[in-house]
Design a protein around this motif. Structure first.
Motif, PDB file in Angstrom:
ATOM      1  N   GLU A 144       0.831  -1.204   0.000  1.00 24.83           N
ATOM      2  CA  GLU A 144       0.000   0.000   0.000  1.00 24.83           C
ATOM      3  C   GLU A 144       0.868   1.257   0.000  1.00 24.83           C
ATOM      4  OE1 GLU A 144      -3.579   1.973  -0.306  1.00 24.83           O
ATOM      5  OE2 GLU A 144      -3.135  -0.173  -0.456  1.00 24.83           O
ATOM      6  N   SER A 145       1.953   1.246   0.762  1.00 20.62           N
ATOM      7  CA  SER A 145       2.860   2.402   0.778  1.00 20.62           C
ATOM      8  C   SER A 145       3.486   2.613  -0.601  1.00 20.62           C
ATOM      9  CB  SER A 145       3.959   2.195   1.827  1.00 20.62           C
ATOM     10  OG  SER A 145       3.407   2.153   3.130  1.00 20.62           O
ATOM     11  N   ALA A 146       3.853   1.526  -1.261  1.00 22.14           N
ATOM     12  CA  ALA A 146       4.445   1.643  -2.598  1.00 22.14           C
ATOM     13  C   ALA A 146       3.440   2.192  -3.604  1.00 22.14           C
ATOM     14  CB  ALA A 146       4.974   0.286  -3.058  1.00 22.14           C
ATOM     15  N   LYS A 147       2.163   1.821  -3.443  1.00 26.46           N
ATOM     16  CA  LYS A 147       1.133   2.319  -4.355  1.00 26.46           C
ATOM     17  C   LYS A 147       0.909   3.816  -4.175  1.00 26.46           C
ATOM     18  CE  LYS A 147      -2.682   0.053  -4.705  1.00 26.46           C
ATOM     19  NZ  LYS A 147      -3.902  -0.722  -4.318  1.00 26.46           N
ATOM     20  N   LEU A 148       1.118   4.305  -2.945  1.00 25.93           N
ATOM     21  CA  LEU A 148       0.883   5.720  -2.657  1.00 25.93           C
ATOM     22  C   LEU A 148       2.169   6.543  -2.671  1.00 25.93           C
ATOM     23  CD1 LEU A 148      -1.720   5.391   0.241  1.00 25.93           C
ATOM     24  CD2 LEU A 148      -2.153   5.872  -2.168  1.00 25.93           C
ATOM     25  N   ALA A 149       3.227   6.007  -3.234  1.00 27.94           N
ATOM     26  CA  ALA A 149       4.515   6.716  -3.289  1.00 27.94           C
ATOM     27  C   ALA A 149       4.518   7.719  -4.442  1.00 27.94           C
ATOM     28  CB  ALA A 149       5.659   5.732  -3.446  1.00 27.94           C
ATOM     29  N   ILE A 150       4.937   8.933  -4.141  1.00 30.53           N
ATOM     30  CA  ILE A 150       5.021  10.003  -5.139  1.00 30.53           C
ATOM     31  C   ILE A 150       6.496  10.206  -5.489  1.00 30.53           C
ATOM     32  CG2 ILE A 150       4.551  12.435  -5.623  1.00 30.53           C
ATOM     33  CD1 ILE A 150       2.344  12.325  -3.515  1.00 30.53           C
ATOM     34  N   PRO A 151       6.869  10.096  -6.754  1.00 34.84           N
ATOM     35  CA  PRO A 151       8.281  10.300  -7.120  1.00 34.84           C
ATOM     36  C   PRO A 151       8.713  11.747  -6.935  1.00 34.84           C
ATOM     37  CG  PRO A 151       6.916  10.006  -9.079  1.00 34.84           C
ATOM     38  CD  PRO A 151       6.031   9.729  -7.912  1.00 34.84           C
ATOM     39  N   LEU A 152       9.946  11.931  -6.516  1.00 32.91           N
ATOM     40  CA  LEU A 152      10.512  13.260  -6.284  1.00 32.91           C
ATOM     41  C   LEU A 152      11.694  13.488  -7.207  1.00 32.91           C
ATOM     42  CD1 LEU A 152      10.563  13.206  -2.366  1.00 32.91           C
ATOM     43  CD2 LEU A 152       8.815  14.241  -3.825  1.00 32.91           C
ATOM     44  N   GLU A 153      11.726  14.653  -7.817  1.00 34.86           N
ATOM     45  CA  GLU A 153      12.847  15.061  -8.667  1.00 34.86           C
ATOM     46  C   GLU A 153      13.026  16.562  -8.512  1.00 34.86           C
ATOM     47  OE1 GLU A 153      14.938  13.295 -10.438  1.00 34.86           O
ATOM     48  OE2 GLU A 153      13.956  11.327 -10.312  1.00 34.86           O
ATOM     49  N   GLY A 154      14.240  16.981  -8.151  1.00 31.82           N
ATOM     50  CA  GLY A 154      14.516  18.405  -8.017  1.00 31.82           C
ATOM     51  C   GLY A 154      16.011  18.666  -8.069  1.00 31.82           C
ATOM     52  N   GLU A 201      25.942  12.436  11.526  1.00 30.55           N
ATOM     53  CA  GLU A 201      25.706  13.852  11.286  1.00 30.55           C
ATOM     54  C   GLU A 201      26.795  14.419  10.383  1.00 30.55           C
ATOM     55  OE1 GLU A 201      25.329  15.952  14.941  1.00 30.55           O
ATOM     56  OE2 GLU A 201      23.873  14.541  15.785  1.00 30.55           O
ATOM     57  N   VAL A 202      26.392  15.353   9.522  1.00 34.00           N
ATOM     58  CA  VAL A 202      27.323  15.985   8.590  1.00 34.00           C
ATOM     59  C   VAL A 202      27.122  17.489   8.637  1.00 34.00           C
ATOM     60  CG1 VAL A 202      27.419  13.976   7.058  1.00 34.00           C
ATOM     61  CG2 VAL A 202      25.702  15.774   6.649  1.00 34.00           C
ATOM     62  N   ARG A 203      28.081  18.210   8.100  1.00 33.70           N
ATOM     63  CA  ARG A 203      27.972  19.666   7.991  1.00 33.70           C
ATOM     64  C   ARG A 203      28.018  20.027   6.515  1.00 33.70           C
ATOM     65  NH1 ARG A 203      32.037  21.036  10.848  1.00 33.70           N
ATOM     66  NH2 ARG A 203      30.924  21.454  12.803  1.00 33.70           N
ATOM     67  N   LEU A 204      27.023  20.782   6.080  1.00 29.13           N
ATOM     68  CA  LEU A 204      26.930  21.194   4.676  1.00 29.13           C
ATOM     69  C   LEU A 204      27.244  22.672   4.570  1.00 29.13           C
ATOM     70  CD1 LEU A 204      23.604  19.362   3.744  1.00 29.13           C
ATOM     71  CD2 LEU A 204      25.927  18.556   3.363  1.00 29.13           C
ATOM     72  N   SER A 205      28.024  23.026   3.570  1.00 28.62           N
ATOM     73  CA  SER A 205      28.402  24.434   3.409  1.00 28.62           C
ATOM     74  C   SER A 205      27.249  25.277   2.865  1.00 28.62           C
ATOM     75  CB  SER A 205      29.615  24.544   2.483  1.00 28.62           C
ATOM     76  OG  SER A 205      29.302  24.021   1.198  1.00 28.62           O
ATOM     77  N   LYS A 206      26.306  24.672   2.170  1.00 29.33           N
ATOM     78  CA  LYS A 206      25.146  25.391   1.623  1.00 29.33           C
ATOM     79  C   LYS A 206      23.863  24.670   2.033  1.00 29.33           C
ATOM     80  CE  LYS A 206      27.666  27.194  -2.395  1.00 29.33           C
ATOM     81  NZ  LYS A 206      27.680  27.335  -3.869  1.00 29.33           N
ATOM     82  N   GLU A 207      23.740  24.430   3.313  1.00 32.23           N
ATOM     83  CA  GLU A 207      22.612  23.627   3.809  1.00 32.23           C
ATOM     84  C   GLU A 207      21.272  24.325   3.604  1.00 32.23           C
ATOM     85  OE1 GLU A 207      21.766  20.696   7.600  1.00 32.23           O
ATOM     86  OE2 GLU A 207      23.040  22.452   7.872  1.00 32.23           O
ATOM     87  N   LYS A 208      21.246  25.648   3.726  1.00 24.88           N
ATOM     88  CA  LYS A 208      19.987  26.388   3.549  1.00 24.88           C
ATOM     89  C   LYS A 208      19.422  26.181   2.140  1.00 24.88           C
ATOM     90  CE  LYS A 208      16.817  29.364   4.894  1.00 24.88           C
ATOM     91  NZ  LYS A 208      16.047  29.483   3.648  1.00 24.88           N
ATOM     92  N   LYS A 209      20.287  26.141   1.149  1.00 27.35           N
ATOM     93  CA  LYS A 209      19.831  25.909  -0.219  1.00 27.35           C
ATOM     94  C   LYS A 209      19.220  24.521  -0.352  1.00 27.35           C
ATOM     95  CE  LYS A 209      21.873  27.203  -3.850  1.00 27.35           C
ATOM     96  NZ  LYS A 209      22.832  27.342  -4.970  1.00 27.35           N
ATOM     97  N   LEU A 210      19.833  23.534   0.282  1.00 29.43           N
ATOM     98  CA  LEU A 210      19.295  22.177   0.216  1.00 29.43           C
ATOM     99  C   LEU A 210      17.958  22.087   0.949  1.00 29.43           C
ATOM    100  CD1 LEU A 210      19.563  19.247  -0.622  1.00 29.43           C
ATOM    101  CD2 LEU A 210      20.969  18.832   1.417  1.00 29.43           C
ATOM    102  N   GLU A 211      17.844  22.756   2.072  1.00 30.53           N
ATOM    103  CA  GLU A 211      16.564  22.784   2.795  1.00 30.53           C
ATOM    104  C   GLU A 211      15.453  23.333   1.905  1.00 30.53           C
ATOM    105  OE1 GLU A 211      16.706  24.761   6.624  1.00 30.53           O
ATOM    106  OE2 GLU A 211      18.819  24.231   6.806  1.00 30.53           O
ATOM    107  N   ASP A 212      15.715  24.458   1.274  1.00 26.59           N
ATOM    108  CA  ASP A 212      14.703  25.079   0.411  1.00 26.59           C
ATOM    109  C   ASP A 212      14.346  24.165  -0.760  1.00 26.59           C
ATOM    110  OD1 ASP A 212      14.737  27.284   2.057  1.00 26.59           O
ATOM    111  OD2 ASP A 212      16.144  28.423   0.802  1.00 26.59           O
ATOM    112  N   LEU A 213      15.331  23.494  -1.320  1.00 29.98           N
ATOM    113  CA  LEU A 213      15.084  22.605  -2.456  1.00 29.98           C
ATOM    114  C   LEU A 213      14.212  21.422  -2.025  1.00 29.98           C
ATOM    115  CD1 LEU A 213      15.610  21.797  -5.407  1.00 29.98           C
ATOM    116  CD2 LEU A 213      17.698  20.645  -4.618  1.00 29.98           C
ATOM    117  N   ILE A 214      14.502  20.838  -0.882  1.00 30.45           N
ATOM    118  CA  ILE A 214      13.706  19.708  -0.380  1.00 30.45           C
ATOM    119  C   ILE A 214      12.285  20.150  -0.093  1.00 30.45           C
ATOM    120  CG2 ILE A 214      13.420  18.144   1.580  1.00 30.45           C
ATOM    121  CD1 ILE A 214      16.464  17.926   1.709  1.00 30.45           C
TER     122      ILE A 214
END
Length: 211
Positions: free
Chosen positions: A38-48, A127-140
């Protein structure tokens, strides 16, 4: 298995097969094996993508949720990581659809330049540290929100306007008819006539003047 769907995995316990994946490179197939059909049937693909990041994966529709946030899985360059800020971006996208105490099932695969990530933040490497984490947050956030907005299966609620029914108005004028009591009128008229006759025939007394 989710980050490397191209590799076959098998998990056994006490001689029983608990989990297995085919290794055919199909992430949706692995999601079905882990979370159900059921979860697989309701899965929405993501691309960004933007100048620094490319994300792909699946977001399960909010009709299926979990009580724990650990079903929001993020992989950076095929390596599983835990990030409060990235999980917060996912929750922001789901906010209009799920209660505050429930969490979605999301699998995100992030591809980026290895120079933008520092994996030596935590001894366990979670845990990791990203140099442009804010951009990744907005994209997600925007990618998931747009996918949910366009692909979400919800019932459309149509509001029907109640038709106004006009009630015809009637203007009645009622004038009560006064019926004459003919018997009483006749008696009154006879008494009146007799009185007139009596007055006209009665003798008139002469007044005497005393000097």
């Amino acid at each position: 298995a989710l980050s490397r769907s191209d590799i076959a995995f098998e998990l056994t316990h006490d001689g029983k097969n608990i989990f297995s994946s085919s290794g055919r490179g199909n992430m949706l197939e692995v999601i079905m094996e882990m979370y159900g059909r059921e979860s697989a049937k309701l899965a929405i693909p993501l691309e960004g993508s933007d100048d620094d990041y490319k994300i792909s994966g699946y977001a399960i529709q909010p009709s299926i949720t979990r009580a724990s946030k650990y079903y929001m899985l993020c992989y950076i360059n095929k390596r599983m990581i835990r990030s409060y800020r990235l999980q917060k971006a996912i929750l922001d996208a789901y906010e209009p659809y799920i209660p505050n105490d429930r969490y979605p099932i999301v699998v995100l695969d992030v591809e980026m330049d290895p120079k933008l990530v520092d994996v030596n933040v935590h001894p366990s490497k979670w845990e990791v540290r990203l140099s442009k984490e804010k951009k990744l947050e907005d994209l997600i956030r925007t990618t998931i929100a747009e996918a949910l907005r366009t692909k979400l299966q919800v019932n459309k609620v149509e509001r029907k306007v109640k038709e106004k029914v006009e009630t015809p108005s009637f203007n009645f004028t009622y004038t009560p008819e006064i019926k004459k009591n003919t018997v009483v009128d006749t008696i009154v008229e006879e008494v009146r006539e007799e009185f007139k006759t009596y007055v006209s025939t009665s003798p008139v007394k002469e007044e005497k003047t005393i000097v």
